[in-house]
Design an enzyme around this catalytic site. Structure first.
Site, short mmCIF file in Angstrom:
data_model
loop_
_atom_site.label_atom_id
_atom_site.label_comp_id
_atom_site.label_asym_id
_atom_site.label_seq_id
_atom_site.Cartn_x
_atom_site.Cartn_y
_atom_site.Cartn_z
N CYS A 44 -57.26 -14.29 0.71
CA CYS A 44 -56.27 -15.26 0.02
C CYS A 44 -55.36 -14.51 -0.85
CB CYS A 44 -56.67 -16.30 -0.59
SG CYS A 44 -55.52 -17.50 -1.28
N CYS A 47 -54.17 -16.43 -3.89
CA CYS A 47 -55.39 -16.60 -4.80
C CYS A 47 -55.28 -15.42 -5.98
CB CYS A 47 -56.68 -16.50 -4.24
SG CYS A 47 -56.75 -17.89 -3.30
#
Length: 303
Positions: A44, A47
Site C-alpha cells: 500500500c 500507507c
C-alpha cells in the site's frame, strides 16, 4: 524552557501487533488509554506516507494516546470483523470500543486534529490545547511588558511544534519589543517555508518595518505645525503619519495617510496606500482601525 507535556518512550507508544495479540494490544490496552490502530499492508503506497505522519502525531501527544500497527495481509479475520474495505484505514479504540476513525491518506494538519480528538475522547488534554494555552500565556506576558519571558515561552512552543506560526510571530514581536530588530528579522527569515506566508508572520514582517520607521521618525509637534502651515506639503504629512504611529497614535496616523491619499493617490509611487497596508497588516484583521480604514480607502479608490 520546556513545556510540561510529559514523556513516554517510543517503544511504549508505538508497536506492531498480530491477529493473536490484537485483543491484548488493542481491546484490553484501550481500557486505560486510547489506542490508535493503523491498518496497513506492505504493498500500500499511501500507507507509507500516512504511517510516519501518524507516528509523529502520536509521539507529540506524549503518552496520552498509543498506536498499534496491524498488517492486514496477516490479519484477515480481524480485517473482516471490522469491515476494513480499503487501506490505509485508521481506527481509534477506547474502553474496548471504536471511537473515531478515517480511511485514506490525510494531510498532517488533519492527522494532528484526529489525534487531538482521540486524546480528548480518553479524557486527556490534547497537545494542541496545551500549546494554545502556552501561546495565550506568552501573549499576556508580552502585553504586560515581560518580553523576555514571552520570548522564552514562544521558543518553548516552537520546540514542541517547529511550524507553529503563532509562536514564530510572537517570538518576532517579543524581540521587536526588546528593540532587537536585527534578531527579530533573523528569526522571521528563518521561519520554515511551509508557514512563511502565514498571517502571523506577515503581521510580524509589517511590525518590523514599522519599528524601523519609528527609529527615524521626526517630532510630532514640529511635523503637525508644518502640515498646518502648508496642508499641501505631502511629504510633511507622510512624515507626520510615521511620527504619529511611532508615538502609538495609530488611528491618527491612518487618518493622515487617508487624507494624503485623498489629495494625491499617486504621490511618491502610491506611498500612502502602501503605508496604510503595512499598518493594516501589522494589526489584527478585525481591529476597528483596520475595518474603518479599509472601508474609507476602498470608498476613495472606487469613488
Amino acid at each position: 524552557m520546556e513545556l510540561n507535556l510529559g514523556t513516554a518512550p517510543d517503544a511504549d507508544l508505538i508497536k506492531d501487533t498480530t491477529e493473536q495479540a490484537f485483543m491484548a494490544d488493542v481491546i484490553e490496552a484501550s481500557q486505560t488509554v486510547p489506542i490508535i490502530v493503523d491498518f496497513w499492508a506492505p504493498w500500500c503506497g499511501p500507507c507509507k506516507t500516512l504511517g510516519p505522519m501518524l507516528e509523529d502525531a502520536v509521539r507529540a501527544a506524549k503518552g496520552a494516546v498509543k498506536m498499534v500497527k496491524l498488517n492486514v495481509d496477516e490479519a484477515q479475520m480481524i480485517a473482516g470483523q471490522l469491515r476494513i474495505q480499503s487501506i490505509p484505514t485508521v481506527y481509534a479504540f477506547f474502553k474496548g470500543q471504536p471511537v473515531d476513525g478515517f480511511q485514506g491518506a490525510l494531510p498532517a494538519s488533519e492527522i494532528k486534529a484526529f489525534v487531538d480528538r482521540v486524546v480528548k475522547s480518553g479524557g486527556g488534554e490534547a497537545p494542541g490545547d496545551q500549546l494554545a494555552e502556552a501561546g495565550e500565556a506568552a501573549e499576556a506576558m508580552l502585553a504586560e511588558g515581560a518580553a523576555v519571558d514571552a520570548a522564552q515561552t514562544f521558543a518553548a512552543i516552537l520546540g514542541e511544534d517547529p511550524n507553529h506560526a503563532g509562536a514564530y510571530g510572537g517570538l518576532v514581536r517579543a524581540h521587536i519589543a526588546m528593540d532587537d530588530l536585527d534578531k527579530a528579522e533573523a528569526i522571521l527569515n528563518g521561519a520554515p517555508a511551509e508557514i512563511s506566508k502565514a498571517p502571523e508572520l506577515e503581521a510580524a514582517h509589517a511590525q518590523i518595518e514599522l519599528a524601523r520607521q519609528a527609529a527615524g521618525a521626526g517630532p510630532v509637534g514640529e511635523l503637525k505645525a508644518a502640515v498646518e502651515a502648508d496642508p499641501g506639503n505631502l511629504q510633511a504629512r507622510f512624515d507626520l503619519a510615521q511620527a504619529l504611529h511611532a508615538a502609538g497614535q495609530v488611528e491618527e496616523a491612518v487618518k493622515e495617510l487617508l487624507e494624503l491619499f485623498r489629495r494625491d493617490r499617486e504621490w511618491n509611487d502610491g506611498a500612502a496606500k502602501a503605508q496604510l497596508f503595512t499598518i493594516f497588516d501589522a494589526l489584527k484583521p478585525n481591529d476597528p482601525i483596520v475595518l474603518h480604514g479599509r472601508r474609507k480607502l476602498s470608498s476613495m479608490i472606487f469613488a
